[in-house]
Each structure stands twice: as structure tokens, then as C-alpha cells.
Design an enzyme around this catalytic site. Structure first.
Site, PDB file in Angstrom:
ATOM      1  N   ASP A 287       0.816  -1.216   0.000  1.00 45.70           N
ATOM      2  CA  ASP A 287       0.000   0.000   0.000  1.00 45.70           C
ATOM      3  C   ASP A 287       0.849   1.266   0.000  1.00 45.70           C
ATOM      4  O   ASP A 287       2.075   1.213   0.191  1.00 45.70           O
ATOM      5  CB  ASP A 287      -0.961  -0.006   1.200  1.00 45.70           C
ATOM      6  CG  ASP A 287      -0.267  -0.364   2.509  1.00 45.70           C
ATOM      7  OD1 ASP A 287       0.965  -0.381   2.539  1.00 45.70           O
ATOM      8  OD2 ASP A 287      -0.972  -0.607   3.498  1.00 45.70           O
TER       9      ASP A 287
ATOM     10  N   ASP B  63      -7.177  -1.799  13.842  1.00 40.33           N
ATOM     11  CA  ASP B  63      -8.592  -2.107  13.616  1.00 40.33           C
ATOM     12  C   ASP B  63      -8.765  -3.412  12.827  1.00 40.33           C
ATOM     13  O   ASP B  63      -9.821  -3.667  12.258  1.00 40.33           O
ATOM     14  CB  ASP B  63      -9.317  -0.937  12.915  1.00 40.33           C
ATOM     15  CG  ASP B  63      -8.743  -0.629  11.535  1.00 40.33           C
ATOM     16  OD1 ASP B  63      -7.872  -1.388  11.049  1.00 40.33           O
ATOM     17  OD2 ASP B  63      -9.173   0.365  10.924  1.00 40.33           O
TER      18      ASP B  63
ATOM     19  N   HIS C 208      -6.984  -4.422  10.166  1.00 44.23           N
ATOM     20  CA  HIS C 208      -6.804  -4.383   8.704  1.00 44.23           C
ATOM     21  C   HIS C 208      -5.509  -5.035   8.239  1.00 44.23           C
ATOM     22  O   HIS C 208      -4.532  -5.129   8.965  1.00 44.23           O
ATOM     23  CB  HIS C 208      -6.927  -2.957   8.145  1.00 44.23           C
ATOM     24  CG  HIS C 208      -5.819  -2.017   8.527  1.00 44.23           C
ATOM     25  ND1 HIS C 208      -6.041  -0.702   8.831  1.00 44.23           N
ATOM     26  CD2 HIS C 208      -4.485  -2.182   8.615  1.00 44.23           C
ATOM     27  CE1 HIS C 208      -4.899  -0.105   9.091  1.00 44.23           C
ATOM     28  NE2 HIS C 208      -3.933  -0.986   8.978  1.00 44.23           N
TER      29      HIS C 208
ATOM     30  N   GLU D 154      -9.710  -1.427   5.280  1.00 47.39           N
ATOM     31  CA  GLU D 154     -10.392  -1.031   6.506  1.00 47.39           C
ATOM     32  C   GLU D 154     -11.672  -1.850   6.701  1.00 47.39           C
ATOM     33  O   GLU D 154     -12.162  -2.484   5.756  1.00 47.39           O
ATOM     34  CB  GLU D 154     -10.709   0.462   6.430  1.00 47.39           C
ATOM     35  CG  GLU D 154      -9.470   1.347   6.326  1.00 47.39           C
ATOM     36  CD  GLU D 154      -8.651   1.416   7.622  1.00 47.39           C
ATOM     37  OE1 GLU D 154      -8.510   0.393   8.319  1.00 47.39           O
ATOM     38  OE2 GLU D 154      -8.147   2.503   7.924  1.00 47.39           O
TER      39      GLU D 154
HETATM   40  C1  GLP Z   1      -0.489   0.521   8.448  1.00 51.44           C
HETATM   41  C2  GLP Z   1      -0.177  -0.325   7.233  1.00 51.44           C
HETATM   42  C3  GLP Z   1      -0.395  -1.786   7.501  1.00 51.44           C
HETATM   43  C4  GLP Z   1       0.295  -2.190   8.797  1.00 51.44           C
HETATM   44  C5  GLP Z   1      -0.305  -1.407   9.923  1.00 51.44           C
HETATM   45  C6  GLP Z   1       0.264  -1.765  11.270  1.00 51.44           C
HETATM   46  O1  GLP Z   1      -1.828   0.840   8.553  1.00 51.44           O
HETATM   47  N1  GLP Z   1      -0.932   0.088   6.115  1.00 51.44           N
HETATM   48  O2  GLP Z   1       0.068  -2.550   6.408  1.00 51.44           O
HETATM   49  O3  GLP Z   1       0.143  -3.562   9.015  1.00 51.44           O
HETATM   50  O4  GLP Z   1      -0.046  -0.033   9.665  1.00 51.44           O
HETATM   51  O5  GLP Z   1       1.308  -0.917  11.608  1.00 51.44           O
HETATM   52  P1  GLP Z   1       2.306  -1.128  12.789  1.00 51.44           P
HETATM   53  O6  GLP Z   1       3.195  -2.240  12.390  1.00 51.44           O
HETATM   54  O7  GLP Z   1       3.048   0.177  12.881  1.00 51.44           O
HETATM   55  O8  GLP Z   1       1.501  -1.427  13.993  1.00 51.44           O
END
Ligand code: GLP
Length: 270
Positions: free
Chosen positions: A66, A141, A143, A148
Site C-alpha cells: 500500500d 482495527d 486491517h 479497513e
Molecule cells: C499501516 C499499514 C499496515 C500495517 C499497519 C500496522 O496501517 N498500512 O500494512 O500492518 O499499519 O502498523 P504497525 O506495524 O506500525 O503497527
């Protein structure tokens, strides 16, 4: 589904890096799906260390999950002002390994034609022969990528609006440090769909920290639902590995069973 529980973040990261390295060693031209966020940083550090000891990425292709829409790697901005996932990937992994520039695919956050871009991104994945191993984190959340709550579990690469929780989480993890105002954060992102992720031949999800314990339990032991898009992992048909630290695993009802299975597999070489 192999649910692997390690004592802490470092051990979880080492385990995850070893799995990724296994793909690179056994199929030097493998296609890896990559993720951003704070979780994979330790895994990437370990991969960089392995590269310094000879792990060869010269034929590997990567596709990122993404990117925020409206941002993309901007070399005119200092690093701390550029919160694009492209910049993140270059800084945390790609510039440290011998991957070819042409083999790196990251959604273009600057695209003026997001819909067309998303279709082309799917085509590029197909052209590369599909993703051998998709690395995934887990959003607060529930995802995957930026899928989402409410995203179809068959969704493809597309533009997605972000929830307040995701904006808050990512503000805390990245934007705040860069002194960027919460109101300036991009509200839209391009993300591979849940269906795109399920098409990857194998998946590796990594999650750490007590803050994620509830959502980990919902994702792995709760019902499959578009409200927790990562719960679609329960539908995957390939090799599924979930690597957790103890804190993230602390709300799993069957944690003892998962640990026992891993021990037995090791004992029996299975
Ligand atoms: C973002 C990314 C996700 C990732 C998530 C968790 O929203 N788009 O791909 O898994 O963050 O992030 P973190 O690893 O900082 O908790």
C-alpha cells in the site's frame, strides 16, 4: 495455519526473516509482497544483516501492499518530512540490499489516475507470476494493508479511505515524530485488496505488542468478517505462518496448543 509464538519482538523478527530468507534461497527469483509499519522494521534489519552475510536479492521482485494517496517518495523533501511508504521501504530495507530498481513495485501515491493505476498494479503482479510470499502486519482495527473494516474480502487493489483509528495509530507511529499535523495526514490510500492478498501463494503475518492482543485473538480465533479484514487469513489456501511475540499472543484461547504443535513438529521434523 502455523501460529508461532516467540518470547519477544527480536525473536519474532528473526523467525520471520528466516522464513523470508528461506524463500529467497530456494527460489532466487521469488516474488515477495512487502509491508510497512513499525512491526516489520526488525525483520528488515535482520534481512539486511543476512544480505551482508551473502543473501542475494539480485533476482527478487517485490510488491508493496500500500501507499498513501497524495504522497510518494519525494527526494526534494528531507527524510523526516516524507512519510511515504516508498521512502520507508528504501530507508528500512531496499537501499541496503542488492535488489534491482526495476524489480521494486510500490503503489504510486502521486498518480493522477488512481483507478487505472490500481488495475495496472494487479496486472504487474500477474505478469511477475504472482506473489510467492506476502509479508503482512496487522492494523489496530484488524486491517491488512489498508483494507479497513467493511472492505470486501474479495476486494482488489483500489483506493481506500482510512478510519480515524488508522489515522490515529499511524499519526502516533510516524507523523507525530516528524512534527506533521494530524490534519495534514493523507485520508486516502492505495491498497492491495483482501482478494489480492489471498491470491499470494503463501502468507506470513507478524504482530507484536500487548496493544494488538485483542485484535490478534479476533483475527485468528474469531469469526471471518469484513469488520476485521485480516480474519480472511483463515480462508487462505497456501502456507500460512503467523509469528507473534508473547504479548500479542496473550489473549489467544489456544496459545498453549499452538506452542505444543510447534514443539511436536520440531521433534518429528514435520
Ligand atoms: C499501516 C499499514 C499496515 C500495517 C499497519 C500496522 O496501517 N498500512 O500494512 O500492518 O499499519 O502498523 P504497525 O506495524 O506500525 O503497527
Amino acid at each position: 495455519m502455523d501460529i508461532i509464538i516467540r518470547e519477544d519482538y527480536e525473536q519474532m523478527s528473526r523467525y520471520a526473516a528466516e522464513i523470508i530468507a528461506g524463500y529467497v534461497r530456494s527460489k532466487p527469483n521469488c516474488v515477495l509482497g512487502l509491508a510497512t509499519g513499525s512491526t516489520p522494521i526488525g525483520t528488515y534489519k535482520e534481512l539486511i544483516r543476512m544480505h551482508q552475510e551473502g543473501l542475494d536479492f539480485s533476482q527478487v521482485k517485490t510488491f508493496n501492499l500500500d501507499e498513501y494517496l497524495g504522497v510518494g517518495m519525494d527526494l526534494t523533501k528531507p527524510y523526516d518530512m516524507d512519510q511515504s511508504y516508498a521512502r520507508f521501504m528504501y530507508e528500512e530495507l531496499l537501499k541496503h540490499i542488492n535488489i534491482k530498481k526495476d524489480n521494486i513495485f510500490i503503489p504510486d501515491g502521486h498518480t493522477k489516475e488512481p483507478k487505472e493505476f490500481c488495475i495496472r498494479y494487479e496486472e504487474e503482479i500477474k505478469k511477475a507470476g504472482g506473489i510467492d510470499l506476502q509479508l503482512l502486519g496487522l492494523g489496530g482495527d484488524g486491517h491488512w494493508g489498508f483494507n479497513e473494516p467493511g472492505s470486501s474480502l474479495a476486494s482488489r487493489t483500489r483506493v481506500q479511505a482510512l478510519t480515524e483509528q488508522t489515522l490515529d495509530d499511524n499519526y502516533e507511529a510516524f507523523y507525530k515524530k516528524a512534527n506533521i499535523d494530524r490534519s495534514q495526514m493523507p485520508f486516502f490510500a492505495i491498497t492491495m485488496g483482501v482478494g489480492t492478498i489471498l491470491d499470494a501463494r503463501n502468507v506470513l503475518m507478524i504482530v507484536n505488542g500487548a496493544k494488538k492482543a485483542d485484535v490478534v485473538a479476533k483475527c485468528l480465533e474469531g469469526p471471518i468478517t469484513s469488520q476485521i479484514t485480516a480474519s480472511a487469513i483463515q480462508l487462505h489456501r497456501g502456507d500460512i505462518t503467523v509469528a507473534l511475540d508473547e504479548a500479542a499472543a496473550s489473549r489467544l484461547i489456544n496459545a498453549a496448543h499452538y506452542k505444543h504443535v510447534e514443539k511436536m513438529r520440531r521433534q518429528h521434523g514435520l
